[in-house]
Scaffold this active site. Structure first.
Site, PDB file in Angstrom:
ATOM      1  N   GLY A 152       0.841  -1.192   0.000  1.00  0.00           N
ATOM      2  CA  GLY A 152       0.000   0.000   0.000  1.00  0.00           C
ATOM      3  C   GLY A 152       0.877   1.243   0.000  1.00  0.00           C
ATOM      4  N   TYR A 158       9.600   3.165   2.443  1.00  0.00           N
ATOM      5  CA  TYR A 158      10.289   1.934   2.855  1.00  0.00           C
ATOM      6  C   TYR A 158      11.809   2.056   2.803  1.00  0.00           C
ATOM      7  CZ  TYR A 158       5.967  -0.604   3.318  1.00  0.00           C
ATOM      8  OH  TYR A 158       4.745  -1.021   3.760  1.00  0.00           O
ATOM      9  N   HIS A 164       8.015   3.803   7.059  1.00  0.00           N
ATOM     10  CA  HIS A 164       7.837   2.383   7.377  1.00  0.00           C
ATOM     11  C   HIS A 164       9.147   1.664   7.689  1.00  0.00           C
ATOM     12  CE1 HIS A 164       4.102   3.059   4.826  1.00  0.00           C
ATOM     13  NE2 HIS A 164       3.662   2.778   6.031  1.00  0.00           N
TER      14      HIS A 164
HETATM   15  C1  LIG Z   1      -4.622  -6.536   6.689  1.00  0.00           C
HETATM   16  C2  LIG Z   1      -3.863  -5.553   5.839  1.00  0.00           C
HETATM   17  C3  LIG Z   1      -2.616  -5.162   6.253  1.00  0.00           C
HETATM   18  C4  LIG Z   1      -1.855  -4.306   5.444  1.00  0.00           C
HETATM   19  N1  LIG Z   1      -0.590  -3.955   5.851  1.00  0.00           N
HETATM   20  C5  LIG Z   1       0.179  -3.208   5.035  1.00  0.00           C
HETATM   21  C6  LIG Z   1       1.527  -2.898   5.393  1.00  0.00           C
HETATM   22  O1  LIG Z   1       2.041  -3.305   6.418  1.00  0.00           O
HETATM   23  N2  LIG Z   1       2.257  -2.148   4.523  1.00  0.00           N
HETATM   24  C7  LIG Z   1       1.729  -1.675   3.345  1.00  0.00           C
HETATM   25  O2  LIG Z   1       2.451  -1.003   2.588  1.00  0.00           O
HETATM   26  N3  LIG Z   1       0.462  -1.967   2.985  1.00  0.00           N
HETATM   27  C8  LIG Z   1      -0.320  -2.706   3.798  1.00  0.00           C
HETATM   28  N4  LIG Z   1      -1.594  -3.029   3.417  1.00  0.00           N
HETATM   29  C9  LIG Z   1      -2.056  -2.604   2.085  1.00  0.00           C
HETATM   30  C10 LIG Z   1      -1.845  -3.737   1.071  1.00  0.00           C
HETATM   31  O3  LIG Z   1      -0.496  -4.135   1.007  1.00  0.00           O
HETATM   32  C11 LIG Z   1      -2.299  -3.260  -0.323  1.00  0.00           C
HETATM   33  O4  LIG Z   1      -3.675  -2.981  -0.257  1.00  0.00           O
HETATM   34  C12 LIG Z   1      -2.063  -4.277  -1.369  1.00  0.00           C
HETATM   35  O5  LIG Z   1      -0.712  -4.622  -1.499  1.00  0.00           O
HETATM   36  C13 LIG Z   1      -2.540  -3.704  -2.708  1.00  0.00           C
HETATM   37  O6  LIG Z   1      -3.199  -4.670  -3.411  1.00  0.00           O
HETATM   38  P1  LIG Z   1      -4.769  -4.985  -3.235  1.00  0.00           P
HETATM   39  O7  LIG Z   1      -5.475  -3.697  -2.993  1.00  0.00           O
HETATM   40  O8  LIG Z   1      -5.108  -5.669  -4.522  1.00  0.00           O
HETATM   41  O9  LIG Z   1      -4.847  -5.912  -2.050  1.00  0.00           O
HETATM   42  C14 LIG Z   1      -2.382  -3.837   4.208  1.00  0.00           C
HETATM   43  C15 LIG Z   1      -3.663  -4.241   3.826  1.00  0.00           C
HETATM   44  C16 LIG Z   1      -4.400  -5.090   4.630  1.00  0.00           C
HETATM   45  C17 LIG Z   1      -5.765  -5.515   4.177  1.00  0.00           C
END
Ligand SMILES: Cc1cc2nc3c(=O)[nH]c(=O)nc-3n(C[C@H](O)[C@H](O)[C@H](O)COP(=O)(O)O)c2cc1C
Length: 225
Positions: A152, A158, A164
């Site tokens: 995300g 990073y 992060h």
């Molecule tokens: C439970 C959960 C935990 C997450 N933790 C992180 C994180 O630690 N670091 C980050 O950059 N994004 C985090 N995200 C965002 C996801 O990494 C991001 O939505 C995903 O990689 C993008 O693809 P998607 O929207 O198709 O899932 C998190 C999302 C969820 C649902």
């Protein structure tokens, strides 16, 4: 190399949504490796309904039916052929693979629970590691392993001083504690930064870059086979 004929890749995919960008990366990996002449197996953990919770059901004939000691039962099952069928299927896929790729979103700075649980159950003590066999003597030596992640957060967050922190530090438990610990070579991860909010052109760029990276890995692997 573990296979005499065409090299084999195992893609372990952990995203609940079939239209996610992690799924697009999985499809891209499969296409690229098949085009390069590789055999590809896919463990699609959510789609397969993989149970990620280690427990007594992992063993068909435990040595101690009264108290569960997971590593002891793993060793006993590895020796006596008592692994549950779903665990054994995944262990055999892992053992067939020359290249292992984990495809997942970064969740809470680490692997989604379903993928962490796959490792808990499939990295079987006495077969995949243990009894003095770790790192350079690990049973999976000769294999290469790679993370393909979506995040995300943007790349800038990073870096070492970023919000992060250094991604390499966050991923140490996977690279060192899972890949190298079992004898595999840990490759540089592929990261699609901010995949959830990236525009189409950026996503296309990630898919092209991922294909190029895998094609390079595939040609190295084919030479070594
Ligand atoms: C439970 C959960 C935990 C997450 N933790 C992180 C994180 O630690 N670091 C980050 O950059 N994004 C985090 N995200 C965002 C996801 O990494 C991001 O939505 C995903 O990689 C993008 O693809 P998607 O929207 O198709 O899932 C998190 C999302 C969820 C649902």
């Amino acid at each position: 190399m573990t296979s005499a004929a065409s090299p084999t890749a195992l893609l372990v995919h952990a995203h609940p949504e079939p239209t996610s960008f992690a799924a697009a990366l999985r499809d891209q990996a499969e296409r690229t490796l098949v085009d390069a002449g590789w055999s590809v197996e896919v463990s699609d953990l959510y789609a397969d309904g993989f149970n990620p919770v280690a427990g007594p059901g992992d063993f068909t004939s435990p040595s101690d039916p009264h108290r569960l000691h997971v590593q002891r039962e793993q060793a006993h099952a590895a020796y006596s052929g008592g692994l549950a069928p779903d665990v054994l299927r995944e262990v055999e896929r892992l053992e067939r693979a020359d290249l292992v790729v984990f495809l997942a979103p970064l969740w809470w700075f680490g692997l989604p629970a379903i993928l962490k649980g796959w490792v808990d159950r499939v990295f079987v003590y006495g077969r995949v590691y243990g009894n003095g066999l770790t790192f350079e003597t690990g049973p999976l030596r000769g294999k290469r392993a790679m993370l393909a992640l979506t995040t995300g957060g943007p790349e800038s967050s990073y870096s070492e001083g970023g919000m992060h922190g250094d991604l390499g530090v966050l991923l140490h438990s996977v690279h060192h504690g899972m890949f190298r610990f079992t004898g595999m070579e840990a490759l540089e991860p592929f990261v699609a930064w901010g995949a959830g909010w990236a525009d189409d052109a950026t996503r296309e760029g990630y898919l092209d870059a991922f294909a190029a990276r895998l094609a390079e890995l595939a040609s190295e692997g084919s030479e070594a086979a």
